[in-house]
Design a protein around this motif. Sequence first.
Motif, short mmCIF file in Angstrom:
data_model
loop_
_atom_site.label_atom_id
_atom_site.label_comp_id
_atom_site.label_asym_id
_atom_site.label_seq_id
_atom_site.Cartn_x
_atom_site.Cartn_y
_atom_site.Cartn_z
N LEU A 139 -2.32 -1.87 -7.72
CA LEU A 139 -1.03 -2.15 -7.24
C LEU A 139 0.28 -1.27 -8.12
O LEU A 139 1.42 -0.93 -7.25
CB LEU A 139 -0.58 -3.63 -7.84
N GLY A 142 0.52 1.98 -6.05
CA GLY A 142 0.95 1.96 -4.78
C GLY A 142 -0.17 1.88 -3.74
O GLY A 142 0.17 2.13 -2.61
N THR A 143 -1.51 1.86 -4.20
CA THR A 143 -2.49 1.94 -3.36
C THR A 143 -2.62 0.62 -2.83
O THR A 143 -3.17 0.37 -1.58
CB THR A 143 -3.83 2.34 -4.34
N ASP A 145 -0.33 -3.23 -2.14
CA ASP A 145 0.93 -3.67 -2.07
C ASP A 145 1.08 -5.06 -1.89
O ASP A 145 -0.01 -5.76 -1.66
CB ASP A 145 1.66 -2.96 -0.85
N ASP A 147 4.29 -8.49 -1.36
CA ASP A 147 5.75 -8.74 -0.95
C ASP A 147 6.64 -8.72 -1.91
O ASP A 147 6.66 -9.53 -2.68
CB ASP A 147 5.76 -10.17 -0.18
N ARG A 148 7.24 -7.66 -1.98
CA ARG A 148 8.13 -7.43 -3.16
C ARG A 148 9.52 -8.45 -3.11
O ARG A 148 9.94 -8.30 -4.24
CB ARG A 148 8.51 -5.88 -3.22
N ILE A 158 -1.98 -9.71 -1.35
CA ILE A 158 -2.00 -8.20 -1.34
C ILE A 158 -2.72 -7.47 -0.44
O ILE A 158 -3.48 -8.41 0.17
CB ILE A 158 -2.26 -7.90 -2.90
N VAL A 161 -2.81 -0.06 1.11
CA VAL A 161 -1.78 0.69 2.07
C VAL A 161 -2.62 1.69 2.86
O VAL A 161 -3.17 2.54 2.19
CB VAL A 161 -0.61 1.20 1.02
N ASN A 164 -2.67 5.62 1.45
CA ASN A 164 -2.36 5.55 0.02
C ASN A 164 -3.45 5.19 -0.68
O ASN A 164 -3.13 4.42 -1.59
CB ASN A 164 -1.04 4.79 0.13
#
Length: 172
Positions: A139, A142-143, A145, A147-148, A158, A161, A164
Amino acid sequence: MLLDFDADIACFQSGVAELHWQHEGRQGTVRPAFFARTHDGRRFVIPHRLAARAAELEERVLRHAAAAAGWQIRPLQVPEGVLHSSLRSMAHFRGAEFAPGTQARQVLLDVFAVPRPLQKGAAVSGLGLPAAGHIWHLLWTGTLDFDRTLPLLPTSRIWAVPGNDHSWEDNG
């Protein structure tokens, strides 16, 4: 911790320089928060967020020094609220000791190819106790992701990506 997310940054350091200035009978010291170098060789000075009255004078000092040294000034936009809290949680797992090996990474990418709760993904991965630390690390990089706009919790959904799958070590 925000500089870890910038793929252009090759390295950064804090506390490596102070700028001493004098002007019209006043003097002071500006201590930038960080200095950073990009992969293509550009250099940045990243100032601290300053109080309004100090900001104008210190910004002039930084602009002058930056122009003389060939630096660019790059303020950081620090997230607030839920995202700030989530980033602080992830930051505990940014170290290389939490990075999964190649096989574990692939297992987790496969597990999270479909969005699912973090703790459920850890349980079904078959990786045992280290799974959660690996997930939090992915996380951070950024591999994976989430909901920010929502708090990042063990029950948060989660997902992987697409495209990525870099590791923390690749980011400098």
